[in-house]
Design a protein around this motif. Structure first.
Motif, PDB file in Angstrom:
ATOM      1  N   VAL A 144      32.423  46.199  34.523  1.00 29.02           N
ATOM      2  CA  VAL A 144      33.746  46.810  34.568  1.00 29.02           C
ATOM      3  C   VAL A 144      33.953  47.516  35.903  1.00 29.02           C
ATOM      4  CG1 VAL A 144      35.191  48.623  33.584  1.00 29.02           C
ATOM      5  CG2 VAL A 144      33.921  47.098  32.071  1.00 29.02           C
ATOM      6  N   LYS A 145      32.943  48.252  36.324  1.00 35.29           N
ATOM      7  CA  LYS A 145      33.020  48.983  37.582  1.00 35.29           C
ATOM      8  C   LYS A 145      33.283  48.025  38.746  1.00 35.29           C
ATOM      9  CE  LYS A 145      30.194  52.148  40.291  1.00 35.29           C
ATOM     10  NZ  LYS A 145      28.782  52.031  40.677  1.00 35.29           N
ATOM     11  N   GLU A 158      36.814  48.140  40.866  1.00 37.11           N
ATOM     12  CA  GLU A 158      36.827  48.501  42.279  1.00 37.11           C
ATOM     13  C   GLU A 158      37.570  47.474  43.116  1.00 37.11           C
ATOM     14  OE1 GLU A 158      32.622  51.009  42.375  1.00 37.11           O
ATOM     15  OE2 GLU A 158      32.877  49.256  43.662  1.00 37.11           O
ATOM     16  N   VAL A 159      37.238  46.218  42.893  1.00 37.38           N
ATOM     17  CA  VAL A 159      37.856  45.156  43.698  1.00 37.38           C
ATOM     18  C   VAL A 159      39.354  45.044  43.402  1.00 37.38           C
ATOM     19  CG1 VAL A 159      37.919  42.679  44.131  1.00 37.38           C
ATOM     20  CG2 VAL A 159      35.723  43.846  43.897  1.00 37.38           C
ATOM     21  N   MET A 160      39.702  45.014  42.143  1.00 36.70           N
ATOM     22  CA  MET A 160      41.108  44.803  41.784  1.00 36.70           C
ATOM     23  C   MET A 160      41.971  45.994  42.229  1.00 36.70           C
ATOM     24  SD  MET A 160      40.980  41.786  40.602  1.00 36.70           S
ATOM     25  CE  MET A 160      42.715  41.588  40.308  1.00 36.70           C
ATOM     26  N   SER A 180      41.490  47.940  44.714  1.00 37.81           N
ATOM     27  CA  SER A 180      41.670  47.930  46.169  1.00 37.81           C
ATOM     28  C   SER A 180      42.731  46.914  46.575  1.00 37.81           C
ATOM     29  CB  SER A 180      40.343  47.619  46.853  1.00 37.81           C
ATOM     30  OG  SER A 180      40.028  46.253  46.676  1.00 37.81           O
ATOM     31  N   GLU A 181      43.044  45.984  45.688  1.00 40.84           N
ATOM     32  CA  GLU A 181      44.089  45.006  45.990  1.00 40.84           C
ATOM     33  C   GLU A 181      45.393  45.342  45.274  1.00 40.84           C
ATOM     34  OE1 GLU A 181      43.944  42.258  48.052  1.00 40.84           O
ATOM     35  OE2 GLU A 181      42.061  43.119  48.767  1.00 40.84           O
ATOM     36  N   GLY A 182      45.458  46.522  44.716  1.00 37.49           N
ATOM     37  CA  GLY A 182      46.700  46.963  44.102  1.00 37.49           C
ATOM     38  C   GLY A 182      46.936  46.474  42.689  1.00 37.49           C
ATOM     39  N   TYR A 183      45.892  45.999  42.050  1.00 40.05           N
ATOM     40  CA  TYR A 183      46.040  45.572  40.664  1.00 40.05           C
ATOM     41  C   TYR A 183      45.497  46.641  39.727  1.00 40.05           C
ATOM     42  CZ  TYR A 183      47.254  40.768  41.838  1.00 40.05           C
ATOM     43  OH  TYR A 183      47.894  39.656  42.287  1.00 40.05           O
ATOM     44  N   GLN A 184      46.098  46.739  38.573  1.00 37.85           N
ATOM     45  CA  GLN A 184      45.586  47.596  37.528  1.00 37.85           C
ATOM     46  C   GLN A 184      44.809  46.729  36.537  1.00 37.85           C
ATOM     47  OE1 GLN A 184      45.573  50.836  37.259  1.00 37.85           O
ATOM     48  NE2 GLN A 184      44.562  50.814  35.268  1.00 37.85           N
ATOM     49  N   VAL A 185      43.675  47.238  36.075  1.00 40.23           N
ATOM     50  CA  VAL A 185      42.849  46.479  35.140  1.00 40.23           C
ATOM     51  C   VAL A 185      43.025  47.027  33.726  1.00 40.23           C
ATOM     52  CG1 VAL A 185      40.513  45.760  34.544  1.00 40.23           C
ATOM     53  CG2 VAL A 185      41.158  46.017  36.949  1.00 40.23           C
ATOM     54  N   VAL A 215      32.194  42.117  40.597  1.00 37.37           N
ATOM     55  CA  VAL A 215      32.827  42.017  41.912  1.00 37.37           C
ATOM     56  C   VAL A 215      33.247  40.575  42.194  1.00 37.37           C
ATOM     57  CG1 VAL A 215      32.373  42.106  44.394  1.00 37.37           C
ATOM     58  CG2 VAL A 215      31.654  44.002  42.929  1.00 37.37           C
ATOM     59  N   ARG A 216      32.335  39.658  41.969  1.00 37.92           N
ATOM     60  CA  ARG A 216      32.620  38.263  42.296  1.00 37.92           C
ATOM     61  C   ARG A 216      33.717  37.691  41.397  1.00 37.92           C
ATOM     62  NH1 ARG A 216      29.868  34.196  45.090  1.00 37.92           N
ATOM     63  NH2 ARG A 216      31.468  32.632  45.521  1.00 37.92           N
ATOM     64  N   SER A 217      33.673  38.054  40.120  1.00 35.13           N
ATOM     65  CA  SER A 217      34.702  37.584  39.189  1.00 35.13           C
ATOM     66  C   SER A 217      36.078  38.028  39.662  1.00 35.13           C
ATOM     67  CB  SER A 217      34.447  38.140  37.782  1.00 35.13           C
ATOM     68  OG  SER A 217      33.224  37.668  37.285  1.00 35.13           O
ATOM     69  N   ALA A 218      36.147  39.288  40.055  1.00 32.85           N
ATOM     70  CA  ALA A 218      37.428  39.828  40.539  1.00 32.85           C
ATOM     71  C   ALA A 218      37.870  39.077  41.789  1.00 32.85           C
ATOM     72  CB  ALA A 218      37.291  41.319  40.815  1.00 32.85           C
ATOM     73  N   LYS A 219      36.934  38.837  42.685  1.00 33.20           N
ATOM     74  CA  LYS A 219      37.297  38.155  43.927  1.00 33.20           C
ATOM     75  C   LYS A 219      37.762  36.729  43.677  1.00 33.20           C
ATOM     76  CE  LYS A 219      34.708  40.869  47.261  1.00 33.20           C
ATOM     77  NZ  LYS A 219      33.488  40.990  48.095  1.00 33.20           N
ATOM     78  N   GLU A 220      37.120  36.062  42.754  1.00 29.57           N
ATOM     79  CA  GLU A 220      37.537  34.697  42.428  1.00 29.57           C
ATOM     80  C   GLU A 220      38.925  34.717  41.796  1.00 29.57           C
ATOM     81  OE1 GLU A 220      36.154  31.841  43.254  1.00 29.57           O
ATOM     82  OE2 GLU A 220      34.625  32.993  44.320  1.00 29.57           O
TER      83      GLU A 220
END
Lengths: 339, 339
Positions: free
Chosen positions: A89-90, A94-96, A98-103, A307-312
Motif C-alpha cells: 500500500v505504501k 507514494e507513487v500515485m 506524486s502523480e496527483g492521483y488519490q488511492v 511501486v512497480r504496480s503503480a508505475k505500470e
DNA sequence: CTGAAAGCGCTAACAT
DNA sequence: ATGTTAGCGCTTTCAG
C-alpha cells in the motif's frame, strides 16, 4: 429567498461564487487552479487570495462528471491486518500521490465475492484504474473490469492470464527455493504448515512439494488450515506437528506470523531452534529479524511490488506502450539463525 | 454521428441508456434501483434484467452532485503498519458498510500536516462525515472541517475540546494504571521507554510519571525516541536501559511492539523475564499473548472504538440527538507472565 | 489570456 | 406508479 422550486445545493462555496466575487468567469477560476500558467499573474493572485479567504474546496464529483476523469485509482488488498500488504500500500500510495492521483483502498477479507463487491463500488466512483491482489477473481468481477475499459494491474503473484499487467514474483519457485535451502542444510524430514491457504500460500505449498519430490523425500508431513494466520495458529501447528511426527527436523511455515508463533511454542516446550528443529518462515516481516533466534525466511519485494504496480498503471493511464505483461521482481532466501 | 461540438461522455452505459432500452423515463430506472417498492414489480423486473444485461454501473459522482450526499465517509488513521489501527478500521468499516456508506481510508503518517492534506482531499470528494484519530489537528484542518459543516468524530484519545464527538479511553489513566500494577508487585526501579512519541504515547508517559510521583519513586529512568516504533527499536531501548541503569527491575514500554522487541533482547542477553526484569507493554496486540513468556500489557478497546465511532457518526448523520461528547470505553490491565 | 454555451449523469421537486 | 423539468458544480468546446 429567491424563487420557489429551487434546488438546495450543498451550501458550500463554489467555483461560481469565487468567480462572481473576483468578477471573472468560472472557467478562469478553474484555469487559475488547474493550469495557472494560462492565467495572467495579477488575476491568478487575486483569485488565489479569494479562494483562501473563502475557504473554497473544489467539488471533485462535479469535476469527475464533467471531465470523466476522477484522478483516483482503486487498490484492493485481501487484508489490512496482514502486514505483508502495508508496504505494498505504501509503495502504491507514494507513487500515485506524486502523480496527483488519490488511492482508494479496499480490503476483501480474502473473499473473491467481497472483492467483486468492492470493484463494483469503486467503479461507481469512476476510478481511472484498478490494482488487484492476486489473479483469482470472480467471472463477474472480470466482466465489470473489462467493460469499464480501464487499466488493471494484478500484483503479488504472476498471473498466467493477466487482465492487464501482472507484477510480483513466482510464489512456487519461492516455496521451492526455501525448501531446497533446508534440504541443502541436510534436513530430510521437512514439514509444511499453512493457514489461510489463499492462492499464494497454495503456490508455496506446491513449491515445497516439488522440491521434496525432486529430492526423493516424502511430502506427507503436511498440515494446513483455512483459519486465519496468527501467532497462536503457528503455536498450534507446531504442537500438532511434534505430536504427529516426533522425528520432524525442519518445518516450513507459509508465513512469518506462523513461524514466529511456532518459534515461541518451541521456546515454551524447550525445543531448541535450530538444533532440535529448524524453523523457516516467509515474507521477512520485521519480526523475523528480531526474534531470538532470528527467523530464516524469504524476503519478498513487497514495497517494490507496490511501486512497480503503480508505475505500470500510470504507464497505462498515460497510454504509453506497455513493455511486458508479467513483471517478475524476484525474492531472496534470507538465512538467519532459525534454520 | 449527430451534431458537431458534442461532449464525449465516458462511453459507459448510463441511466438514460437503460431508460431508453426499457422505454421508461430515467427517474423510473433510478427509483427501481434506489426505492424498488415505488416501482411496479413487472417494470422493476424488466429494468433489473436490462441493467444486468447491459452491465450498467451507476455513476456516483453524478449521484453525489445531484443529491449532495455521497454516502461516503473519511477515516483518517496515523498509520497502517501500526496494527493498533487495523481493528479500528475493521470496526468502522463493518458498521458503516451495513448502513450503506463507503469508507475512504487515509493514513497521515503521524503528521498533522499530512492529515490536513488528506482532509482537504476527502472534502473534495464531498464526504458526508469524517472520523479522525486523536485530537491534535492543524488550525487549517479544524477550519476546513468546521466550514464543511459535516459531522466529525475524534477517536482513540478523549479530546478536551472535541470538534464533534470524542470516542476512546483515558490514555493517562491507562499509563498510570499499568505503572501502579508494577508498583503493586513490589517494583521500585521502573523505567519508561517510548518511541514515536505521538500525543497518545506522551499521555501514557504522563500516567507513568504521576504514578511514580504518587508512590514517591523516581521518574528519572526514561528514554524516548521520535523514531518509529519497531521490534528492533524495542531491543535497542532495552540495551540502553540495562547499560545506563543496571539495577532496573521493571520496564514499561509504550506499546507491544517495543515490549516484544525488548523481550527478545532479554532472551538474547539471558536476562530472565520476569525474574530479573519485569517487562510490560501496551495495547494487547496478538503477539502479546503468544511470546514466551507472554506479555503483560494493557488491553485497549480498539475494535469497539471503531464500532462506537461509526455509530456516533451515523447518529449525527441522521441528525439524531447526540448523547455525550466524550465517550470513554475504558481499558484493562492484562496480567500475563512478563510482569 | 479570457469567456459563453453546453453538457457530464444523475436526483429533487413538482406534476399527473 | 410514472413522468417532466431543472439543476447539482464543474470542464469541454469553440470563439474571441
Amino acid at each position: 429567498m429567491s424563487s420557489q422550486r429551487r434546488r438546495k445545493g450543498s451550501g458550500r462555496v463554489t467555483l461560481a461564487d469565487i468567480a462572481a466575487k473576483v468578477g471573472v468567469s468560472k472557467i478562469t477560476v478553474s484555469r487559475a487552479i488547474r493550469t495557472p500558467d494560462k492565467v495572467s499573474e495579477s488575476l491568478r493572485l487575486k483569485i488565489q487570495r479569494c479562494i483562501d479567504e473563502q475557504g473554497y474546496i473544489p467539488n471533485r464529483a462535479a469535476g469527475a462528471l464533467a471531465s470523466s476523469h476522477s484522478q483516483t485509482i482503486a487498490l484492493l488488498v485481501p487484508s489490512f491486518s496482514n502486514t505483508v500488504f502495508t508496504e505494498v500500500v505504501k509503495g502504491v500510495d507514494e507513487v500515485m500521490l506524486s502523480e496527483g492521483y488519490q488511492v482508494l483502498i479496499g480490503h476483501s477479507g480474502y473473499s473473491t465475492l467481497e472483492e467483486e463487491r468492492l470493484i463494483e463500488t469503486f467503479l461507481q466512483y469512476a476510478v481511472d484504474g484498478v490494482i488487484l491482489s492476486g489473479s483469482q477473481h470472480t467471472e463477474r468481477a472480470r466482466r465489470m473490469l473489462t467493460q469499464a475499459n480501464i487499466p488493471v494491474v494484478e500484483m503479488m503473484e504472476l498471473a498466467d492470464n493477466p487482465l492487464g499487467v501482472s507484477v510480483g514474483f513466482d510464489q512456487v519457485q519461492a516455496g521451492k527455493a526455501v525448501t531446497e535451502y533446508l534440504i541443502g542444510k541436510g534436513h530430510k524430514t521437512i514439514g509444511f504448515a499453512g493457514a489461510r491457504m489463499d492462492h499464494r500460500a497454495q503456490q508455496r505449498l506446491r513449491g515445497w512439494r516439488e522440491a521434496m519430490w525432486q529430492a526423493g523425500l516424502s511430502d506427507d508431513l503436511l498440515i494446513t488450515s483455512q483459519a486465519p494466520s496468527s501467532y497462536a495458529m503457528g503455536a498450534n501447528l507446531l504442537a500438532e506437528f511434534v505430536q504427529r511426527w516426533p522425528d520432524l527436523d525442519a518445518l516450513f511455515l507459509c508465513n512469518d506470523d506462523l513461524a514466529a508463533g511456532a518459534l515461541f511454542e518451541c521456546q515454551r516446550r524447550n525445543i531448541r531452534v535450530p538444533h532440535d528443529l529448524a524453523v523457516i518462515g516467509f515474507n521477512d516481516l520485521p519480526i523475523a529479524a528480531s526474534t531470538a533466534p532470528s527467523l530464516t525466511t524469504v524476503a519478498t519485494p513487497r514495497y517494490e511490488v507496490g511501486v512497480r504496480s503503480a508505475k505500470e498503471l500510470l504507464r497505462m493511464l498515460n497510454e504509453e506502450e506497455v513493455s511486458e505483461s508479467r513483471i517478475d521482481l524476484g525474492f531472496e532466501v534470507k538465512a538467519r539463525e532459525s534454520a
